[in-house]
Design an enzyme around this catalytic site. Structure first.
Site, PDB file in Angstrom:
ATOM      1  N   LYS A 105       5.176   8.842  -8.038  1.00  0.00           N
ATOM      2  CA  LYS A 105       3.780   8.469  -7.647  1.00  0.00           C
ATOM      3  C   LYS A 105       2.962   9.752  -7.315  1.00  0.00           C
ATOM      4  CE  LYS A 105       1.013   5.350  -5.075  1.00  0.00           C
ATOM      5  NZ  LYS A 105       1.167   4.225  -4.098  1.00  0.00           N
ATOM      6  N   SER A 113      -1.048  -0.346  -5.419  1.00  0.00           N
ATOM      7  CA  SER A 113      -1.465   1.046  -6.146  1.00  0.00           C
ATOM      8  C   SER A 113      -0.573   1.784  -6.854  1.00  0.00           C
ATOM      9  CB  SER A 113      -2.129   1.958  -4.823  1.00  0.00           C
ATOM     10  OG  SER A 113      -1.038   2.119  -4.141  1.00  0.00           O
ATOM     11  N   SER A 144       1.828  -1.964  -2.186  1.00  0.00           N
ATOM     12  CA  SER A 144       1.820  -1.209  -3.259  1.00  0.00           C
ATOM     13  C   SER A 144       3.177  -0.874  -4.116  1.00  0.00           C
ATOM     14  CB  SER A 144       1.036   0.124  -3.016  1.00  0.00           C
ATOM     15  OG  SER A 144      -0.232  -0.170  -2.900  1.00  0.00           O
TER      16      SER A 144
HETATM   17  N1  GLN Z   1      -3.603  -3.225  -1.905  1.00  0.00           N
HETATM   18  C1  GLN Z   1      -3.296  -2.764  -0.580  1.00  0.00           C
HETATM   19  C2  GLN Z   1      -4.630  -2.020  -0.223  1.00  0.00           C
HETATM   20  O1  GLN Z   1      -5.482  -1.659  -1.007  1.00  0.00           O
HETATM   21  C3  GLN Z   1      -2.210  -1.986  -0.467  1.00  0.00           C
HETATM   22  C4  GLN Z   1      -2.345  -0.841  -0.929  1.00  0.00           C
HETATM   23  C5  GLN Z   1      -0.930   0.031  -0.661  1.00  0.00           C
HETATM   24  O2  GLN Z   1       0.170  -0.630  -0.242  1.00  0.00           O
HETATM   25  N2  GLN Z   1      -1.096   1.252  -0.697  1.00  0.00           N
HETATM   26  O3  GLN Z   1      -4.728  -1.225   0.875  1.00  0.00           O
END
Ligand code: GLN
Length: 490
Positions: free
Chosen positions: A79, A154, A178
């Site tokens: 990532k 994400s 995410s």
């Molecule tokens: N979707 C969640 C957010 O927008 C989690 C994102 C993540 O785990 N990095 O914060």
């Protein structure tokens, strides 16, 4: 099945028995990338030559008769919020569009020590804020199961790359879901380890008390191998645990006879797609047939998890993101009246809308007069949420739930409505707030789209989760299906 669709453990066997060469594996993955990356757009950058060089080095080791590690010669994607020395790390943000870190994240060094072959950096929501990868400043990644759907987020690029055969395994980060949510949407295994299991050194921080790095893989065995490679104490991250961690391969035992599994009622409430519910109910039947005792339980503070998360995560993010001011690295506007004007213009143009929203939310929640009402209160509710889990774990070995309320949604469906987007993570957020391990595994399909089953464990019970996940996987065939890569490309 093609080489690029195999698992790491299978490839390892083929490598050590000299039926295949690491270079061949690497070429097969890059061939697949050439074929499908136009459609999937999982990667922000690729390092083909370095990858091939590394693969050849592994081949030489094998030729010399040296023992190789389980991930040697295995193509792994990272990532783009994991720092890679000499290789751009953008967090899919314009503000870091040209940032080349002078050092590697600990997990990257660990993978390199294992002789894994790094393929490139994957797309993500900007600074990991989002659930669809649509918040990337650079491109949209498509779901390999249906190209008109999002891959989740994400870590959408990492999940899509593994699903599409553009990498064998990948790393992501999970602050509120995410890793698990895109794993569920893309039909792969994704694990968020217990907070402290994996060093966060070199992971660009979003919300430091919640962030944790973890693996994406095609099956539970590969997930265990990846976790073995990246876990362990690191003096560069004071939140990494100083204790000895187990060899997770020992957890790959097909036996859950007598395990007590809790099913939290709150995770089957309104908002859950009925077809997803049915897939999860079938999964529960499978676990029961394997000798587990499944019982309903309750986590009464679940309804507060979303609001608690959306105070704590933005509060931490607003502080962590203060460093992007255009001074030392990254994007800087050309024209500015003075230094304050430069900061302000750089940040207004460098950050996308969701990141700005979080910085404003977080700054507000931490400001004098509101700190007690919002941030302090959220910390207290976080404790209540953690206690709910502690109480449940007095009775159960682990808990299960759907990973997400629905299967992957279409592009544009939620992106203009932040709250609806936030709800995609309602089943994963509490796990981060409590610091627990969670894993999403393929549990079936609804209209051809994958459904994820989430297993939630006590702190440092990754072995229990992997054992249960492995038993489930061996009793089913969902993890053997590969995506068709069809649909209308957006
Ligand atoms: N979707 C969640 C957010 O927008 C989690 C994102 C993540 O785990 N990095 O914060």
């Amino acid at each position: 099945m093609e080489i690029c669709e195999l698992t790491a453990h299978k490839l390892h066997n083929l490598l050590t028995s000299k039926e295949i060469r690491a270079e061949e594996v690497c070429l097969a993955v890059f061939k697949r990338i050439n074929q499908v990356e136009d459609k999937v757009k999982a990667y922000l950058s690729l390092v083909r030559e370095e990858a091939l060089e590394k693969a050849r080095a592994v081949d030489r080791k094998i030729d010399r008769g040296e023992a190789i590690s389980p991930l040697a010669g295995i193509p792994v994607a990272l990532k783009d919020n994991l720092c890679t020395k000499g290789l751009k790390t953008t967090c899919a943000s314009k503000i870091l569009y040209n940032f080349v870190p002078p050092y590697n994240a600990t997990v990257v060094d660990k993978l390199r020590q294992e002789d894994a072959v790094i393929t490139g950096k994957t797309n993500m929501d900007e600074f990991a804020m989002g659930s669809s990868t649509e918040n990337s400043a650079f491109q949209k990644t498509c779901n390999p199961w249906s190209l008109d759907c999002v891959p989740g987020g994400s870590s959408g690029g990492s999940a899509a790359a593994v699903a599409a055969g553009e990498a064998i395994c990948a790393l992501g980060s999970d602050t509120g879901g995410s890793i698990r949510q895109p794993a569920a949407f893309c039909g792969v295994v994704g694990m968020k380890p217990t907070y402290g299991t994996v060093s966060r050194y070199g992971l660009v921080a979003f919300a430091s008390s919640l962030d944790q790095i973890g693996p994406f893989a095609r099956d539970v065995t590969d997930c265990a191998l990846m976790l073995n490679a990246i876990s362990g104490h690191d003096s560069m991250d004071s939140t990494s645990v100083p204790t000895e961690l187990p060899d997770y391969r020992n957890a790959l035992v097909e036996d859950i006879d007598g395990f007590r599994i809790g099913v939290p009622a709150e995770y089957f409430a309104a908002g859950l797609d009925d077809r997803v519910r049915r897939v999860i109910e079938e999964a529960i039947t499978v676990l029961e047939q394997r000798g587990a005792r499944v019982e309903e339980t309750t986590l009464p503070h679940t309804e507060y998890a979303l609001s608690t998360y959306y105070i704590i995560a933005p509060a931490e993010a607003s502080s962590n993101l203060a460093r992007y001011d255009g001074v030392r690295y990254g994007y800087r506007v050309e024209e500015a009246e003075d230094v304050v004007d430069m900061f302000s213009r750089t940040r207004s143009r460098g950050f996308g809308a969701e990141v700005k929203r979080r910085v404003m939310l977080g700054t507000y929640a931490l400001s004098a007069g509101y700190y007690d009402a919002y941030y302090l209160k959220a910390l207290k509710v976080r404790t209540l949420i953690r206690r709910d889990f502690e109480r449940a774990f007095e009775k159960f070995d682990f808990l299960i739930s759907p990973t997400t309320p629905s299967t992957a949604f279409r592009f544009g469906e939620k992106v203009d409505d932040p709250l609806t987007m936030y709800l995609s993570d309602v089943f994963t957020l509490a796990v981060n707030l409590a610091g627990l391990p969670g894993v999403s595994i393929p549990a079936g399909f609804v209209d051809g789209m994958p459904v994820g089953l989430q297993l939630i464990g006590k702190p440092f019970s990754e072995s229990t989760l992997l054992r249960a996940a492995y038993t489930f996987e061996q009793s089913t065939a969902h993890h053997l299906k590969r995506p068709p890569l069809t649909g209308e490309v957006k």
